[in-house]
Motif scaffolding. Structure first.
Motif, PDB file in Angstrom:
ATOM      1  N   GLN A  28       0.647  -1.227  -0.017  1.00 33.07           N
ATOM      2  CA  GLN A  28       0.036  -0.080  -0.127  1.00 33.07           C
ATOM      3  C   GLN A  28       0.843   1.287   0.135  1.00 33.07           C
ATOM      4  OE1 GLN A  28      -2.597  -0.418   3.435  1.00 33.07           O
ATOM      5  NE2 GLN A  28      -4.008  -1.989   2.342  1.00 33.07           N
ATOM      6  N   GLU A  86       2.335   1.624  -3.406  1.00 32.36           N
ATOM      7  CA  GLU A  86       1.416   2.138  -4.358  1.00 32.36           C
ATOM      8  C   GLU A  86       1.074   3.771  -4.306  1.00 32.36           C
ATOM      9  OE1 GLU A  86      -2.333  -0.064  -4.074  1.00 32.36           O
ATOM     10  OE2 GLU A  86      -1.059  -1.845  -4.912  1.00 32.36           O
ATOM     11  N   GLU A  87       1.098   3.968  -2.686  1.00 37.85           N
ATOM     12  CA  GLU A  87       0.838   5.543  -2.414  1.00 37.85           C
ATOM     13  C   GLU A  87       1.990   6.404  -2.923  1.00 37.85           C
ATOM     14  OE1 GLU A  87      -0.706   8.123   1.410  1.00 37.85           O
ATOM     15  OE2 GLU A  87      -0.212   6.117   1.698  1.00 37.85           O
ATOM     16  N   ASN A  88       3.124   5.746  -2.896  1.00 39.15           N
ATOM     17  CA  ASN A  88       4.452   6.519  -3.323  1.00 39.15           C
ATOM     18  C   ASN A  88       4.289   6.745  -4.730  1.00 39.15           C
ATOM     19  OD1 ASN A  88       6.848   7.659  -3.050  1.00 39.15           O
ATOM     20  ND2 ASN A  88       7.916   5.735  -3.006  1.00 39.15           N
ATOM     21  N   HIS A  89       4.249   5.719  -5.506  1.00 41.19           N
ATOM     22  CA  HIS A  89       4.135   5.795  -7.019  1.00 41.19           C
ATOM     23  C   HIS A  89       3.165   6.618  -7.229  1.00 41.19           C
ATOM     24  CE1 HIS A  89       6.127   1.479  -7.390  1.00 41.19           C
ATOM     25  NE2 HIS A  89       6.817   2.537  -7.033  1.00 41.19           N
ATOM     26  N   ARG A  90       1.967   6.916  -6.545  1.00 45.69           N
ATOM     27  CA  ARG A  90       1.014   7.723  -7.047  1.00 45.69           C
ATOM     28  C   ARG A  90       1.332   9.399  -6.829  1.00 45.69           C
ATOM     29  NH1 ARG A  90      -3.019  10.404  -4.239  1.00 45.69           N
ATOM     30  NH2 ARG A  90      -2.554   8.991  -2.416  1.00 45.69           N
ATOM     31  N   LEU A  91       2.174   9.378  -5.564  1.00 46.18           N
ATOM     32  CA  LEU A  91       2.545  10.790  -5.145  1.00 46.18           C
ATOM     33  C   LEU A  91       3.514  11.154  -6.053  1.00 46.18           C
ATOM     34  CD1 LEU A  91       2.275  10.319  -1.406  1.00 46.18           C
ATOM     35  CD2 LEU A  91       0.489  11.684  -2.733  1.00 46.18           C
ATOM     36  N   ARG A  92       4.381  10.083  -6.269  1.00 45.55           N
ATOM     37  CA  ARG A  92       5.435  10.726  -7.144  1.00 45.55           C
ATOM     38  C   ARG A  92       4.842  10.873  -8.719  1.00 45.55           C
ATOM     39  NH1 ARG A  92       9.794   6.148  -8.469  1.00 45.55           N
ATOM     40  NH2 ARG A  92       7.839   5.296  -9.541  1.00 45.55           N
ATOM     41  N   ASP A  93       3.892  10.602  -9.203  1.00 40.91           N
ATOM     42  CA  ASP A  93       3.324  10.557 -10.510  1.00 40.91           C
ATOM     43  C   ASP A  93       2.495  11.940 -10.510  1.00 40.91           C
ATOM     44  OD1 ASP A  93       4.183   8.083 -11.189  1.00 40.91           O
ATOM     45  OD2 ASP A  93       2.347   7.269 -11.288  1.00 40.91           O
ATOM     46  N   GLU A  94       2.037  12.173  -9.376  1.00 42.56           N
ATOM     47  CA  GLU A  94       1.292  13.737  -9.081  1.00 42.56           C
ATOM     48  C   GLU A  94       2.193  14.890  -9.000  1.00 42.56           C
ATOM     49  OE1 GLU A  94      -1.339  13.196  -5.779  1.00 42.56           O
ATOM     50  OE2 GLU A  94      -2.567  11.884  -6.652  1.00 42.56           O
TER      51      GLU A  94
END
Length: 280
Positions: free
Chosen positions: A54, A57-65
């Motif tokens: 989790q 996934e959150e780290n990847h999402r924040l990095r993309d954002e």
């Protein structure tokens, strides 16, 4: 069997086996804990892996954002810089009666001895041979050939380029030539009595009508004698960003507007003074 029944009966009546059971429980407790340890370890490991996934996934999402936000920020900064450049370009012509048209440099001549560019506007856009173009800092060059969809232009630093200029401080009129170097122009044949010094600023003089007057051309960075020792030569640093220009402004002189002030009154039509004939 009989012994077991006898012990159970004695325990129910006297409870003398209670302490024995308690001591046995203390001995068996660690065995139960060891037996349950693998299952607890597996459950803890599974929960840890789930939390880790989790977090990943959150780290990847924040990095993309973050990347998207940074891209948008860079785009906004680029637009702000472009708007500033456009304001600077337009601001340089507000006090002059000129026609202006924004253009973009789409190609550059790779020949190091030729300083020519291609603009994205052509004859169908109203571009004509001889029109000057500028950037936010000063004169960049002149259109030399036009096609329907593009135009070829010569930069001020090209060896074949020449522009009539004037020293702002003294009013001396001379001609600035390109040298083939991106960072240097040259003023030749300056008489010994010519009033020109280092750090003098030179602008277009408007003589000849090809270059509108008043645009910065360069600053004197050095003076020297020519080979004959009869005239001086001035080296200039171009005012325009010759090597970095991208968006430019085509400029041309417009006829003076003579319609200034209130409109003229309509012409006065004289009334008819003819008399009708009187019958006898």
């Amino acid at each position: 069997m009989a012994l077991a029944l006898a012990l159970m009966t004695a325990d129910m009546r006297g409870s003398w086996l209670t302490q024995v059971r308690q001591q046995a429980g203390l001995l068996v407790g660690p065995i139960y804990w060891l037996a349950a340890a693998p299952s607890q370890l597996l459950r803890f490991t599974g929960e840890s892996l789930q939390v880790r996934n989790q977090l990943l996934e959150e780290n990847h999402r924040l990095r993309d954002e973050l990347l998207l936000t940074q891209a948008r920020e860079r785009r906004l900064l680029a637009l702000a810089d472009e708007n500033r450049q456009l304001r600077d370009l337009l601001g340089g012509t507000r006090s002059m009666q000129l026609g202006v048209r924004l253009a973009t440099i789409i190609d550059v001549d790779l020949d190091p001895g030729r300083h020519q560019v291609v603009l994205d506007l052509g004859a169908s856009d109203g571009v004509a041979v001889g029109q000057a173009f500028i950037d936010a800092s000063g004169l960049l060059g002149q259109v030399t050939a036009v096609a329907p969809g593009h135009a070829n232009a010569l930069l001020v630093t090209d060896p074949d380029h020449a522009v009539p200029v004037q020293v702002v401080r003294s009013g001396l009129r001379v001609i600035a030539y390109g040298t083939g170097e991106r960072d240097r122009l040259e003023v030749r044949d300056i008489p010994q009595s010519g009033d020109i010094r280092e750090n003098d600023e030179l602008i277009t003089s408007g003589i000849g009508g090809k270059f509108p007057a008043g645009f910065a051309v360069g600053k004197v960075i050095g003076l020297r004698q020519d080979e004959s020792q009869l005239f001086s030569v001035a080296d200039l640093a171009p005012a325009a960003a010759v090597a970095r220009a991208h968006q430019v402004l085509l400029v041309w002189a417009q006829p003076a507007d003579t319609h200034i002030g209130p409109p003229s009154p309509p012409p006065i039509v004289p009334e008819s003074n003819s008399l009708e004939p009187i019958e006898p």
